[in-house]
Design an enzyme around this catalytic site. Structure first.
Site, PDB file in Angstrom:
ATOM      1  N   ARG A 153      38.365 -29.793 -27.722  1.00 58.86           N
ATOM      2  CA  ARG A 153      37.049 -29.655 -28.325  1.00 58.86           C
ATOM      3  C   ARG A 153      35.906 -30.080 -27.416  1.00 58.86           C
ATOM      4  NH1 ARG A 153      36.565 -32.314 -34.089  1.00 58.86           N
ATOM      5  NH2 ARG A 153      38.465 -31.069 -34.273  1.00 58.86           N
TER       6      ARG A 153
ATOM      7  N   HIS B 201      40.382 -19.038 -33.270  1.00 55.30           N
ATOM      8  CA  HIS B 201      39.739 -20.346 -33.447  1.00 55.30           C
ATOM      9  C   HIS B 201      39.622 -20.672 -34.936  1.00 55.30           C
ATOM     10  CE1 HIS B 201      37.512 -23.651 -31.607  1.00 55.30           C
ATOM     11  NE2 HIS B 201      36.554 -23.511 -32.490  1.00 55.30           N
TER      12      HIS B 201
ATOM     13  N   TYR C 149      22.527 -10.469 -38.967  1.00 56.82           N
ATOM     14  CA  TYR C 149      21.369  -9.735 -38.473  1.00 56.82           C
ATOM     15  C   TYR C 149      21.392  -9.515 -36.954  1.00 56.82           C
ATOM     16  CZ  TYR C 149      19.457 -11.018 -43.040  1.00 56.82           C
ATOM     17  OH  TYR C 149      19.260 -11.180 -44.378  1.00 56.82           O
TER      18      TYR C 149
END
Length: 733
Positions: free
Chosen positions: A37, A83, A127
């Site tokens: 991470r 993921h 969008y």
């Protein structure tokens, strides 16, 4: 009904010390955070989430020539296949890869609202659209040619790359930051052209020192530009050890105006500083009077950054104004350098500049050899098939006869011409029109070219020198494709200790500080001739009236034994009732104000407690930098008086008075002090300091000041009991 029998006794119970169990589990969590991470891989500069985004977009064929796809589609693919975390974290990572003010070399070509340097967030993923940039293609080049290892995905349904081929040193080019368990990383971006030049130097001269590399890579190159003022020596130490920092300033210029005036225009802000918040902070400095040289700030930015600063006066030097703002705001930041990365074996560690570049070069060599081996395998297979075709052309009529007349043409071909099964299958699958005479020349040319390529590949894989030379050629081609001028200017180191404090630039104007009984403070210009004309809130009245200057530091002594420091330039104007002093200092509700002074360097104060103890305190040691002030007296403070004489006079609750020489008191910065006057019961009522030549004065019950000609009759040693004072003596001030 099925009956489940419990497991044998102890089957679900692990008998071990709690400390061992917690340690092992926490260690597993820590290692997972570090490796999966927070820390980037030194080879490709990516954390797993970024690597998975890149690979998923590659699999979706979102190359620079393709049409962009919705980010929601990409995020869904990454989350579902590679993921297994939240979509918000994946989209945030994708957005950052597309922001040209966050990435020195953006890896995602974003279409739509991807946020801005003002701090506005990107639009929702439904969008926006995205595809890979040419820089990202360089990082992925060769991934389909067995250039890197793959491992199963989280659900064992697919495979993902352990590391990307990385055509350029992305770790240093785009930088990285992250916080793990017990460790963190912070790597600034650099210019890829300089990094490749440094790599080429290492290829030519493997023993090159970090100092030689630092001549080529003088410092970070941030996407937002700016001016780095850390200095070569400090940067060299950071590159040697992998730890340090770089001070980065905004880029500014002076624009002349009419009538001799000027304004300052900021064209570049430091990395990761949000322009909107920076302007808000500058406006707050003006409002709180913490930036005495700055008159106004406004944002005139369009596509380019343009922040305009107006000085308070045209007489102020532009350099002085900017130096003060560099200290007070994020116009100057210190970007930490902590090059903590995962090496090729997945082990975390801090690496210097040379170690990072060498690890990248070693990775490129491994990628080169693996791609070469992959290509050799395919060239050999194709040559094998071409060998079969050449036999066909030499015996074309016989081959056609066998195919037409034999029941098992494959077996006959293998037996008749000594073909392999693979060659026989290929010949039988070949269309007749491809066996025309013109195709024979094409096959011969292809065979010749592949044979030459095979020889070169085998020579390459067997010669480290040729491998390094090939890597150098690839890096030079990459540099030409990614050429980008340096944005951050490397300037000479600036000695911050030589900076003049902003207070030194405050215009020196005479003021009178007014503090009411209820704690409202303000400052009026000039001198207050008639205090009775001052107006206060209903029920309030004058507490202290102190003349001074705007450049003064005010010392506020409180009954709880603390002394606070307030800048006179920060006080509200005298037009209104001012503002509560408690908003400027952390004064307890139960504490009252005992004294208010304009600080005089070198002066001394007599500090006295209600219990009858006291000492002399140098004013210079009472100045406080924090709102909480400085604890000076251990006890309840009765008085804080500036020492302007050589004798001290005290009066107790028992009305006995004692006079002694001030030199009998110790000088100290804080404490309880020594006994001033002895009492069987009660404590100290008042204390004063006077000059022995002039003699003391005291105030009678009617408020009239009286002389004390026979004061020497009360002269004694400190800590004495004293004697009854003159009739009517109750206080000295």
């Amino acid at each position: 009904m099925t009956v489940h029998t419990p497991p044998p006794e102890g089957g679900r119970i692990v008998d071990e010390p709690m400390g061992d169990a917690l340690s092992r589990r926490y260690l597993a969590y820590a290692l997972s955070t570090i490796t999966n991470r927070a820390l980037p891989d030194v080879r490709d500069g990516f954390k797993p989430v970024h690597r998975r985004i890149m690979y998923a977009m590659h699999q979706m064929r979102l190359n620079p020539q393709a049409a962009a796809r919705k980010c929601a589609k990409v995020v869904g693919e990454v989350m579902g296949t590679y993921h297994p975390h939240g979509d918000a974290s994946i989209y945030d990572a994708l957005v950052r890869l597309a922001q040209d003010f966050a990435q020195r070399y953006p890896l995602v070509d974003g279409q739509g609202n991807f946020g801005n340097i003002d701090g506005d967030n990107a639009a929702a993923m439904r969008y926006t659209e995205c595809k890979l940039t040419p820089a990202a293609v360089l990082l992925m080049e060769g991934i389909d040619q067995d250039a890197v290892d793959f491992r199963p995905t989280y659900d064992d349904q697919d495979e993902e790359p352990v590391v990307l081929p990385a055509g350029f040193p992305n770790l240093l080019a785009n930088g990285s930051s992250g916080i793990a368990v017990g460790m963190a990383t912070s790597i600034p971006p650099h210019n890829v052209g300089e990094l490749i030049d440094a790599c080429l130097l290492l290829l030519e001269k493997p023993e090159a020192s970090t100092a030689e590399l630092a001549e080529i890579v003088p410092g970070p190159d941030f996407p937002t530009g700016g001016v780095a003022v850390e200095g070569h020596a400090a940067m060299l130490e950071a590159y040697e050890t992998g730890r340090g920092g770089v001070r980065l300033r905004a880029r500014w210029e002076r624009e002349p105006l009419e009538r001799g005036g000027y304004q300052i225009v900021i064209t570049e802000v430091p990395y990761q500083v949000q322009k909107g918040k920076l302007i808000e902070a500058l406006a707050e400095l003006i409002e709180q009077k913490k930036a005495p040289l700055l008159g106004d700030v406004r944002d005139e930015s369009a596509e380019d950054i343009r922040i305009v600063l107006d000085p308070k006066s045209r007489n102020i030097e532009a350099e002085s104004l900017m130096e003060s703002l560099f200290r007070l705001s994020d116009l100057e930041i210190r970007f930490p350098i902590n090059m903590n990365v995962l090496d090729a074996s997945g082990t975390p560690g801090v690496m210097g500049l040379k170690a990072c570049l060498q690890a990248f070069l070693d990775h490129r060599r491994d990628v080169l050899n693996r791609r070469s081996a992959w290509r050799i395998e395919r060239v050999e297979k194709r040559l094998h098939l071409l060998e079969g075709l050449r036999i066909v052309f030499l015996n074309l009529d016989e081959v056609i006869r066998i195919v037409r007349e034999e029941e098992t043409p494959k077996a006959v071909l293998i037996a008749r011409f000594g073909l392999s099964e693979l060659q026989a299958d290929y010949i039988l699958d070949t269309r007749l029109r491809q066996l025309a005479r013109i195709e024979e020349m094409a096959i011969e040319n292809e065979h010749k070219a592949l044979a030459e390529e095979l020889a070169n590949l085998k020579a390459l894989t067997s010669s480290p020198a040729k491998q390094w030379k090939k890597i150098g050629q690839e890096l030079e081609a990459t540099r030409k494709a990614m050429v980008s001028p340096r944005r951050t200017t490397i300037a000479e180191a600036v000695d911050s200790s030589a900076f003049v404090a902003p207070e030194a630039f405050i215009p020196r104007e005479a003021i009178t500080v007014i503090l009411s009984e209820r704690g409202w403070i303000r400052a009026v210009k000039g001198k207050v001739e008639d205090p009775s004309e001052l107006k206060f809130k209903e029920g309030d009245s004058l507490g202290f009236l102190v003349p001074g200057f705007t450049t003064d530091k005010l010392l506020v002594a409180a009954s709880d034994g603390r002394v606070f420091t307030v800048g006179a330039d920060k006080l509200a104007s005298g037009r209104g009732h001012g503002e509560p002093l408690r908003l400027m200092i952390d004064l307890e509700e139960s504490a009252g104000i005992v004294a208010l002074f304009a600080h005089q360097p070198g002066a001394k104060l007599l500090i006295a407690s209600k219990a009858g103890y006291g000492f002399i305190a140098p004013e210079d040691e009472l100045l406080a930098q924090k709102r909480g002030g400085k604890q000076v007296l251990n006890g309840d403070l009765l008085a804080a008086i500036r020492v302007t004489g050589d004798h001290v006079v005290t009066i107790g609750e028992n009305l006995k008075t004692l006079i002694f020489k001030a030199e009998e008191l110790p000088e100290m910065g804080r404490g309880k002090g020594v006994k001033l006057q002895s009492y069987k019961q009660g404590g100290l009522t008042d204390v004063a300091v006077f000059d022995g030549e002039a003699g003391p004065e005291w105030v009678d019950g009617g408020g009239r000041r009286r002389n004390w000609p026979d004061w020497k009759d009360w002269l004694g040693k400190r800590a004495g009991a004293g004697r009854m004072g003159p009739r009517g003596l109750r206080k000295f001030r």
